[in-house]
Design a protein around this motif. Sequence first.
Motif, PDB file in Angstrom:
ATOM      1  N   ARG A 348       0.829  -1.203   0.000  1.00  0.00           N
ATOM      2  CA  ARG A 348       0.000   0.000   0.000  1.00  0.00           C
ATOM      3  C   ARG A 348       0.859   1.246   0.000  1.00  0.00           C
ATOM      4  N   ALA A 349       0.383   2.253  -0.699  1.00  0.00           N
ATOM      5  CA  ALA A 349       1.043   3.554  -0.640  1.00  0.00           C
ATOM      6  C   ALA A 349       0.025   4.598  -1.074  1.00  0.00           C
ATOM      7  N   MET A 350       0.427   5.880  -0.980  1.00  0.00           N
ATOM      8  CA  MET A 350      -0.558   6.929  -1.271  1.00  0.00           C
ATOM      9  C   MET A 350      -0.281   7.642  -2.585  1.00  0.00           C
ATOM     10  N   ALA A 351      -1.368   7.870  -3.304  1.00  0.00           N
ATOM     11  CA  ALA A 351      -1.309   8.628  -4.556  1.00  0.00           C
ATOM     12  C   ALA A 351      -2.566   9.468  -4.629  1.00  0.00           C
ATOM     13  N   VAL A 352      -2.427  10.668  -5.170  1.00  0.00           N
ATOM     14  CA  VAL A 352      -3.583  11.552  -5.316  1.00  0.00           C
ATOM     15  C   VAL A 352      -3.839  11.722  -6.807  1.00  0.00           C
ATOM     16  N   LEU A 353      -5.011  11.290  -7.252  1.00  0.00           N
ATOM     17  CA  LEU A 353      -5.290  11.256  -8.684  1.00  0.00           C
ATOM     18  C   LEU A 353      -5.876  12.563  -9.214  1.00  0.00           C
ATOM     19  N   ASP A 354      -6.562  13.280  -8.346  1.00  0.00           N
ATOM     20  CA  ASP A 354      -7.183  14.544  -8.772  1.00  0.00           C
ATOM     21  C   ASP A 354      -6.818  15.573  -7.709  1.00  0.00           C
ATOM     22  N   PRO A 355      -5.584  16.097  -7.818  1.00  0.00           N
ATOM     23  CA  PRO A 355      -5.018  16.818  -6.685  1.00  0.00           C
ATOM     24  C   PRO A 355      -5.609  18.207  -6.459  1.00  0.00           C
ATOM     25  N   ILE A 356      -5.760  18.560  -5.214  1.00  0.00           N
ATOM     26  CA  ILE A 356      -6.011  19.941  -4.839  1.00  0.00           C
ATOM     27  C   ILE A 356      -5.034  20.273  -3.701  1.00  0.00           C
ATOM     28  N   GLU A 357      -4.534  21.473  -3.764  1.00  0.00           N
ATOM     29  CA  GLU A 357      -3.430  21.831  -2.874  1.00  0.00           C
ATOM     30  C   GLU A 357      -3.911  22.159  -1.466  1.00  0.00           C
ATOM     31  N   VAL A 358      -3.094  21.772  -0.510  1.00  0.00           N
ATOM     32  CA  VAL A 358      -3.359  22.086   0.895  1.00  0.00           C
ATOM     33  C   VAL A 358      -2.134  22.817   1.441  1.00  0.00           C
ATOM     34  N   VAL A 359      -2.376  23.903   2.184  1.00  0.00           N
ATOM     35  CA  VAL A 359      -1.269  24.552   2.886  1.00  0.00           C
ATOM     36  C   VAL A 359      -1.583  24.528   4.367  1.00  0.00           C
ATOM     37  N   ILE A 360      -0.644  24.034   5.139  1.00  0.00           N
ATOM     38  CA  ILE A 360      -0.864  24.024   6.588  1.00  0.00           C
ATOM     39  C   ILE A 360      -0.263  25.318   7.137  1.00  0.00           C
TER      40      ILE A 360
END
Length: 564
Positions: A348-360
């Motif tokens: 298992r691993a992570m991938a984002v297919l339809d990305p939207i940006e996050v800023v912390i």
Amino acid sequence: MSDELESDGPGNFVADKVREDLAQGKFGGRLRTRFPPEPNGYLHIGHAKAIVLNFGLAELDPAGRCNLRFDDTNPSAEEAEFAEAIERDLRWLGYEWGEHLYFASDYFEQLYDWAEDLIRRGLAYVDSQSGEQIREGRGDFHRPGVNSPFRERAPEESLGLLRRMRAGEFPEGAHVLRAKIDMQSKDLKKRDPIMYRILHTPHHRTGDAWHIYPIYDWAHGQSDAIEGITHSVCTLEFQNHRPLYEWYLEAIGIPEGERPQQVEFARLNVGFMITSKRKLAQLVEEKHVAGWDDPRMPTLAGMRRRGYTPESIRAFCERIGVAKRDGLVDVTLLEHALREHLNATSPRAMAVLDPIEVVIDNMPEDFEHVFSLPLDPTDETRGTREVPLTQRLYVERGDFMEDPPKKWWRLAPGREVRLRGACLVTVKRVEHGDDGEVTRLVCEWDPDSLGGSAPDGRKVRGTVHWVSAKHAVDAEVRLYDRLFSAEDPGAGDTDFLTQLNPDSLKVVSAKLEPWLGTREVEERVQFERVGYFCVDPESEPGALVFNRTIALRDSWAKLAKKKG
Ligand code: ATP
Ligand code: MG
């Protein structure tokens, strides 16, 4: 594998028969099967059924074996490329035939000798009627056939003609060799069937050595006999060939107890797939797909590229048993076997297919923390991968709702969620582009939640996957779906091409966590919460391409439920 053959499903009457024959000492206790593909296309899921069956049967006896025989009697459609692909796909599926690789074309000389012998014994003759006249003279179910005017031709004359046919002295269609059986037979196949026709096409193995080629019926049983096949397993459409199969074996003098036994079973048809080589070839030639190994094709090469495991295909073939009547097997059985095996084997691993940006927002710009997360949360021994957390991230667009219903547990303004394996964040502000589309989520995190849970034990229900923007690896991801939108493409009078699923391929640019960026061709992984994917052979260093093998859950079943 022999035990699995009898385990589940609706049973395997062919295996039962073979066991019975072994117990009764038929064929001197010998067991030999063969898989006989014609090298005029790629192997498909239907062939897989025949392969698993034939190779499986051979394992019912320790001394049993299954030959690979190319049924290459028709030079027009056959190519070396197909023969090579067939061997490759068979090995991939997990089968080995050692030195027992045969070609029907290797038997051309023997078949020819037998044909001359039949002529001498008054059991065959050269017919010089036109194809039209031969068809007409054969009659039909209601009308008996009539004898050809050449039927009583002297054997010497037939022999002379056959030799000249072989040498290429006549144009195609000038003569054929026919078995002399019975033009009044109720069995149409026995109304003096054609054994050889003239073809000036070179053969991919024998070159231009031959100008006559044997008809399937004259070649198949004899090839079986030459190889000492005991059980010649084939599909139902050959049931009405069996009397002729047996007639030829008797005519060439194979003693009764040694004649291979033809056993028929139902072809495998799977919902939303087609298993006609002619139609598959049409899809390729007319470029409805990218080739025989297009990941949407029901070919073994396509399924391999799609990310299917050989184990899942074999398990499927064994579970559905062997049918005596044609039917359509539910594709979800195949997909279930696939998910089951991928679930047990894919890291298992992570991938984002339809990305939207996050800023912390409350995280220092140069913050960096590397987690060591398990490749398989259910099995720590499979190791870990390094996942960096940074101030800027990507999450899935579908995991955010600006104005969600009450029971939405994922990202939304003011609601706290968990970034999988990392920390807790809350959306504080949403930025939009000119078109109103969300462009960025400005979040705050709880620095004490590093590792994924709140120190005060407060409950956070939702978990979303994410990827560090700074470390993300770009990849092309090909989202494949079923090639056809109809369960039985081409049924009735419908043109199967009108039933191609227009959404069978969608290409997206995805952001992957770094570990995924180092995967190699054909490696299979689970993108957490999304589905199973594998690396496509078109990948290049720095330009990875992933294929979606299958989504985690069956979205078609959900659609059907909604409709129903
Ligand atoms: P075609 O007549 O279009 O060439 P085929 O089915 O005869 O198609 P082959 O390559 O000759 O294709 O098949 C090799 C073996 O695989 C044969 O024994 C055949 O019976 C078996 N086979 C082919 N299709 C299926 C299927 N859908 N289900 C089960 N067995 C199959
Ligand atoms: Mg065939």
